[in-house]
Design an enzyme around this catalytic site. Structure first.
Site, PDB file in Angstrom:
ATOM      1  N   GLY A  89      18.084 -46.341  44.125  1.00 25.72           N
ATOM      2  CA  GLY A  89      17.589 -47.571  43.539  1.00 25.72           C
ATOM      3  C   GLY A  89      16.303 -47.405  42.752  1.00 25.72           C
ATOM      4  O   GLY A  89      16.056 -46.373  42.125  1.00 25.72           O
ATOM      5  N   CYS A  90      15.463 -48.425  42.818  1.00 25.96           N
ATOM      6  CA  CYS A  90      14.330 -48.547  41.906  1.00 25.96           C
ATOM      7  C   CYS A  90      13.281 -47.458  42.072  1.00 25.96           C
ATOM      8  O   CYS A  90      12.551 -47.172  41.125  1.00 25.96           O
ATOM      9  CB  CYS A  90      13.695 -49.924  42.071  1.00 25.96           C
ATOM     10  SG  CYS A  90      14.780 -51.288  41.570  1.00 25.96           S
ATOM     11  N   TYR A  91      13.154 -46.860  43.238  1.00 21.41           N
ATOM     12  CA  TYR A  91      12.139 -45.814  43.390  1.00 21.41           C
ATOM     13  C   TYR A  91      12.690 -44.415  43.130  1.00 21.41           C
ATOM     14  O   TYR A  91      11.996 -43.418  43.352  1.00 21.41           O
ATOM     15  CB  TYR A  91      11.463 -45.876  44.761  1.00 21.41           C
ATOM     16  CG  TYR A  91      12.364 -45.865  45.973  1.00 21.41           C
ATOM     17  CD1 TYR A  91      13.102 -44.747  46.320  1.00 21.41           C
ATOM     18  CD2 TYR A  91      12.457 -46.981  46.800  1.00 21.41           C
ATOM     19  CE1 TYR A  91      13.915 -44.729  47.442  1.00 21.41           C
ATOM     20  CE2 TYR A  91      13.266 -46.981  47.923  1.00 21.41           C
ATOM     21  CZ  TYR A  91      13.985 -45.849  48.243  1.00 21.41           C
ATOM     22  OH  TYR A  91      14.793 -45.837  49.365  1.00 21.41           O
ATOM     23  N   HIS A  93       6.556 -50.082  39.213  1.00 20.36           N
ATOM     24  CA  HIS A  93       7.921 -50.411  38.827  1.00 20.36           C
ATOM     25  C   HIS A  93       8.035 -51.905  38.543  1.00 20.36           C
ATOM     26  O   HIS A  93       7.651 -52.740  39.364  1.00 20.36           O
ATOM     27  CB  HIS A  93       8.892 -50.028  39.941  1.00 20.36           C
ATOM     28  CG  HIS A  93      10.275 -50.569  39.730  1.00 20.36           C
ATOM     29  ND1 HIS A  93      11.141 -50.049  38.801  1.00 20.36           N
ATOM     30  CD2 HIS A  93      10.920 -51.614  40.313  1.00 20.36           C
ATOM     31  CE1 HIS A  93      12.275 -50.738  38.827  1.00 20.36           C
ATOM     32  NE2 HIS A  93      12.161 -51.693  39.728  1.00 20.36           N
TER      33      HIS A  93
END
Length: 362
Positions: free
Chosen positions: A155-157, A287
């Protein structure tokens, strides 16, 4: 940021190139989503959409013959049930490598990318085998001896994880030239939701790709000490469920508040700020997961109003592109003034926080 150990080579993010598709689908999605809600919920949705901080989101799904969007008649999502996971993965296998190559071409316009020894690819919005790492390597004509790492479904990280691994490689092999690629096609996973929470979650996401070169050459940004922390009792707040009709994203409205609570903890703040007082940090690569998440970080860390400008600009122009988003932020920071003490920070499934300290090479 602690100085590099004499026994280890410092690693530098030398340059970043980015790419997005040509089709802006943000307004079309808003019209589609608000038509699915009841009158009372529509008012809430309109208010949240107007406050999202997002002006554009881009999709690999092409316009229809008459210029319509994927949700219009004759579009990919024109009928329900929507296409199944197999159809979506067919598009991923075609478009993800193409968009990644466009990002690499943008990187190549800034810096020479010959002599690549390692390829690190992050992508969580699709699966294909041979993997997208092999497809990219073959398209680039890389040597079969190039070592590859594929980071999936984080995901986002995932950009933090990709850059962290690139740093480890360079610190152990000083002549390594690591090509880092992040590519996400979030718009392949539209769901026929009618509840406002999933519609607002889908409102955040767009497609994008980024490519970066990490080496021991002292140009760009030095990648510092990484950190990782999982927030307790948050595992249900951010979730991707693989279904027969794509990947269903669950993004709880509780996420910003839980992030703010975590950042209020002194020990956690110390980890996130890389040991520096927040007021001494002059570079933030956060982010751009959504306006409320950026607001939570800004308020909890008591940052200046312009501290997260790079992240807010990326959010406005592209939305949340999952793992690719943070790389877009770094592209903007690399074009800006030198940074003495920087912090990269991303939140994702877990709920977990990943990041690292950084500073300009100059």
């Amino acid at each position: 940021m602690p100085a590099s150990s004499p026994a280890c080579t410092a690693a530098f993010l030398n340059a970043v190139g980015t790419a997005v598709p040509d089709h802006d689908i943000h307004d079309a999605f808003i019209a589609w989503a608000r038509a699915r809600t009841e009158a009372r919920a529509t008012r809430v949705f309109d208010r949240m959409a107007s406050r999202s901080g997002i002006a554009h989101r881009w999709s690999v799904l092409p316009p229809t013959a008459d210029g319509g969007s994927p949700v219009d008649a004759a579009g990919f999502y024109a009928t329900e049930p929507h296409p199944g996971t197999a159809a979506r993965m067919t598009l991923y296998a075609k478009h993800a490598p193409d968009l990644a190559i466009r990002a690499i071409d943008a990187l190549r316009a800034k810096i020479a990318v010959e002599g690549i020894t390692h390829l690190v690819v992050a992508s969580c919005t699709g699966f294909v085998a041979p993997g997208i790492d092999q497809i990219i390597a073959r398209r680039l004509g890389l040597s079969p001896s190039v070592e590859r790492l594929l980071i999936g479904f984080m995901g986002c990280y995932a950009a933090v994880v990709a850059l962290r691994n690139a740093r480890h490689i360079v610190r152990s092999e000083r002549h390594a030239r690591v090509l880092v690629v992040t590519v996400e096609l979030s718009t392949l996973h539209l769901q026929p939701a009618t509840d406002i929470e999933p519609l607002l979650a889908m409102l955040q996401f767009g497609d994008g790709a980024a490519a970066a070169l990490v080496t021991a050459d002292a140009t760009g940004i030095e990648l510092g000490t990484p950190f990782a922390a999982a927030l307790p009792d948050t595992e249900t707040l951010i979730r991707w469920d693989v279904t027969d009709a794509g990947f269903a994203m669950h993004l709880s409205g509780e996420v910003p508040a839980r992030i703010a609570t975590a950042l209020a903890d002194t020990a956690f703040r110390t980890i996130v700020s890389d040991g520096h007082p927040p007021e001494s940090i002059d570079g933030w690569a956060v982010h751009a997961g959504g306006r409320s998440i950026l607001d939570a970080v800004e308020h909890a860390m008591q940052l200046k109003p312009d501290a997260l400008d790079a992240s807010r600009q990326v959010l406005a122009q592209n939305g949340n592109m999952s793992s690719a988003t943070l790389m877009f932020v770094f592209e903007r920071l690399l074009a800006g003034p030198p940074i003495r003490h920087g912090v990269a920070l991303a939140f994702g499934p877990g709920l977990a926080a990943e990041g690292f300290g950084f500073r300009s090479a100059a």
